[in-house]
Design an enzyme around this catalytic site. Sequence first.
Site, PDB file in Angstrom:
ATOM      1  N   TYR A   1       0.848  -1.200   0.000  1.00 44.86           N
ATOM      2  CA  TYR A   1       0.000   0.000   0.000  1.00 44.86           C
ATOM      3  C   TYR A   1       0.885   1.252   0.000  1.00 44.86           C
ATOM      4  O   TYR A   1       0.594   2.238  -0.684  1.00 44.86           O
ATOM      5  CB  TYR A   1      -0.930  -0.016   1.222  1.00 44.86           C
ATOM      6  CG  TYR A   1      -1.711   1.262   1.418  1.00 44.86           C
ATOM      7  CD1 TYR A   1      -2.721   1.632   0.536  1.00 44.86           C
ATOM      8  CD2 TYR A   1      -1.434   2.117   2.487  1.00 44.86           C
ATOM      9  CE1 TYR A   1      -3.434   2.817   0.710  1.00 44.86           C
ATOM     10  CE2 TYR A   1      -2.142   3.297   2.673  1.00 44.86           C
ATOM     11  CZ  TYR A   1      -3.140   3.640   1.780  1.00 44.86           C
ATOM     12  OH  TYR A   1      -3.842   4.817   1.948  1.00 44.86           O
TER      13      TYR A   1
ATOM     14  N   SER B   1      -3.437  12.242   8.957  1.00 49.84           N
ATOM     15  CA  SER B   1      -4.419  12.070   7.878  1.00 49.84           C
ATOM     16  C   SER B   1      -5.829  11.886   8.432  1.00 49.84           C
ATOM     17  O   SER B   1      -6.009  11.284   9.494  1.00 49.84           O
ATOM     18  CB  SER B   1      -4.029  10.831   7.061  1.00 49.84           C
ATOM     19  OG  SER B   1      -5.063  10.445   6.191  1.00 49.84           O
TER      20      SER B   1
ATOM     21  N   TYR C   1      -9.823  15.460   4.227  1.00 49.53           N
ATOM     22  CA  TYR C   1     -10.496  15.092   2.977  1.00 49.53           C
ATOM     23  C   TYR C   1     -11.898  15.648   3.067  1.00 49.53           C
ATOM     24  O   TYR C   1     -12.549  15.504   4.111  1.00 49.53           O
ATOM     25  CB  TYR C   1     -10.588  13.571   2.822  1.00 49.53           C
ATOM     26  CG  TYR C   1      -9.310  12.941   2.338  1.00 49.53           C
ATOM     27  CD1 TYR C   1      -8.690  13.367   1.176  1.00 49.53           C
ATOM     28  CD2 TYR C   1      -8.728  11.898   3.049  1.00 49.53           C
ATOM     29  CE1 TYR C   1      -7.520  12.777   0.731  1.00 49.53           C
ATOM     30  CE2 TYR C   1      -7.558  11.301   2.608  1.00 49.53           C
ATOM     31  CZ  TYR C   1      -6.963  11.749   1.449  1.00 49.53           C
ATOM     32  OH  TYR C   1      -5.804  11.176   1.009  1.00 49.53           O
TER      33      TYR C   1
ATOM     34  N   THR D   1      -6.474  18.458   1.254  1.00 46.22           N
ATOM     35  CA  THR D   1      -6.076  17.696   0.067  1.00 46.22           C
ATOM     36  C   THR D   1      -7.106  17.881  -1.037  1.00 46.22           C
ATOM     37  O   THR D   1      -8.292  17.648  -0.834  1.00 46.22           O
ATOM     38  CB  THR D   1      -5.933  16.196   0.421  1.00 46.22           C
ATOM     39  OG1 THR D   1      -4.917  16.062   1.406  1.00 46.22           O
ATOM     40  CG2 THR D   1      -5.557  15.381  -0.805  1.00 46.22           C
TER      41      THR D   1
ATOM     42  N   LYS E   1      -3.022  21.143  -0.578  1.00 43.78           N
ATOM     43  CA  LYS E   1      -2.163  20.048  -1.065  1.00 43.78           C
ATOM     44  C   LYS E   1      -2.702  19.456  -2.359  1.00 43.78           C
ATOM     45  O   LYS E   1      -3.909  19.224  -2.457  1.00 43.78           O
ATOM     46  CB  LYS E   1      -2.099  18.959   0.018  1.00 43.78           C
ATOM     47  CG  LYS E   1      -1.283  17.740  -0.348  1.00 43.78           C
ATOM     48  CD  LYS E   1      -1.099  16.851   0.868  1.00 43.78           C
ATOM     49  CE  LYS E   1      -0.257  15.631   0.577  1.00 43.78           C
ATOM     50  NZ  LYS E   1      -1.016  14.576  -0.071  1.00 43.78           N
TER      51      LYS E   1
ATOM     52  N   HIS F   1       0.371  13.501  -5.220  1.00 45.81           N
ATOM     53  CA  HIS F   1      -0.052  12.483  -4.249  1.00 45.81           C
ATOM     54  C   HIS F   1       0.901  11.280  -4.293  1.00 45.81           C
ATOM     55  O   HIS F   1       0.484  10.119  -4.242  1.00 45.81           O
ATOM     56  CB  HIS F   1      -1.490  12.048  -4.553  1.00 45.81           C
ATOM     57  CG  HIS F   1      -2.289  11.678  -3.333  1.00 45.81           C
ATOM     58  ND1 HIS F   1      -3.229  12.502  -2.773  1.00 45.81           N
ATOM     59  CD2 HIS F   1      -2.261  10.579  -2.540  1.00 45.81           C
ATOM     60  CE1 HIS F   1      -3.759  11.917  -1.711  1.00 45.81           C
ATOM     61  NE2 HIS F   1      -3.179  10.754  -1.543  1.00 45.81           N
TER      62      HIS F   1
HETATM   63  C1  GLV Z   1      -4.493   8.068   0.483  1.00 52.23           C
HETATM   64  O1  GLV Z   1      -4.175   9.192   0.702  1.00 52.23           O
HETATM   65  C2  GLV Z   1      -3.802   7.240  -0.432  1.00 52.23           C
HETATM   66  O2  GLV Z   1      -3.026   7.770  -1.242  1.00 52.23           O
HETATM   67  O3  GLV Z   1      -3.989   6.032  -0.370  1.00 52.23           O
END
Ligand code: GLV
Length: 395
Positions: free
Chosen positions: A28, A110, A133, A159, A255, A279
């Site tokens: 991930y 986050s 978010y 973001t 961002k 990102h």
């Molecule tokens: C979340 O911010 C991701 O990039 O998985």
Amino acid sequence: MLTLGSALTIDDLQILARRRVPKLFYDYADSGALTEQTYGMNRSDYTRILLRQRVARALSNRTLKTKIVGEDVSMPMALSPTGMTGMQHADGEMLAARAAEKAGVPFALSTMSICSIEDVKSVTTKPFWFQLYVMRDHDFVKSLLDRAKAAGVSALVLTMDLQLIAQRHKDHRNALSAPPKLMPKHLMQMATRPMWCLRMLGTHRHTFRNIVGHAKGVDDLGSLHGWTNSQFDPELSWKDVAWIKDYWGGKLIIKGVMDVEDAKAAVDTGADALIVSNHGGRQLDGTCSSIRMLPPVVDAVGKDIEVHVDGGIRTGIDMMRALALGAKATWIGRPFLYGLGAGGEAGVAKSIEILRQELDMTMAFCGEREVTKVGPHNLLEVGFAPFSRGGQLPE
Ligand code: GLV
């Protein structure tokens, strides 16, 4: 044998993290969208920026101290908001926030973290930052902002580039869901990572604790999964930024800017800073590296707003390159996640120290004593040409 103690580089920490973190969570972190072209270029484009070596310059009493959005920091770096950090290591966000506080750099939590705003508050003594978010449920967004204010959060990172989530093939192949839902194949991956499992058994923090029990109708994993997919607001606009800024009333960092027009729109919101970011190559595959977009954005708005950059930084040399191209701050995600996976809080501390020493040494060889004086004069050559369209739409 490579250990946390003998690790010398962020790449060493990555090797250790890969050994210690179950595959689905390691993957991930170490993945980009679709073909991973942009993910790769985020790193490789740094090697095209050549620094200018100077000699016979007074080099004692060097300092990396500066300010980011008005806050004193020990070096021009912040820990990026990263999703599911508490799956790289039990209580990951709490450990990373503590390591950042001790090192004198900002930590941004986050929205999609495992540890909550309140969890992080409980183990820190100074203000941390929070990343938002924007969800369709604006009442829930407001309640997150209220909780961040109550916790003394001193800057909000908004973001803008994840209103839908790009396909990352590794996550699909690993059947990673958000929040994590365990399947039989995951148990095999975990069986080979006993220390990770033991630590996970020692904490009750296993889901998105900013959300579960706080958002309407979200009390368990199953319902949260459906809720997440339906809640990210695909209609997010600059108007939303205006009400969020008003409601928040504090420092704001935008961002996900990868375009000169968008950078100007970010300035118009009155935000304190913007982060040139794709990102970490996890959203639009096929766009350029973030470091390549930094110079046009700095040219266009660098006098009006603090411009930061993230994506692809693995060394203090990369940081020096970004600062020389005009970034006021650099953000790191994977480097600290690899440290966390490799060795918890000590691993995060190690990742910060590796980067600090590399930046200090690089700055010295470039003949600089103060990081705030680094600039284009420290560059020999930038191996990518300006964009022919300068980030503008074709006529
Ligand atoms: C979340 O911010 C991701 O990039 O998985």
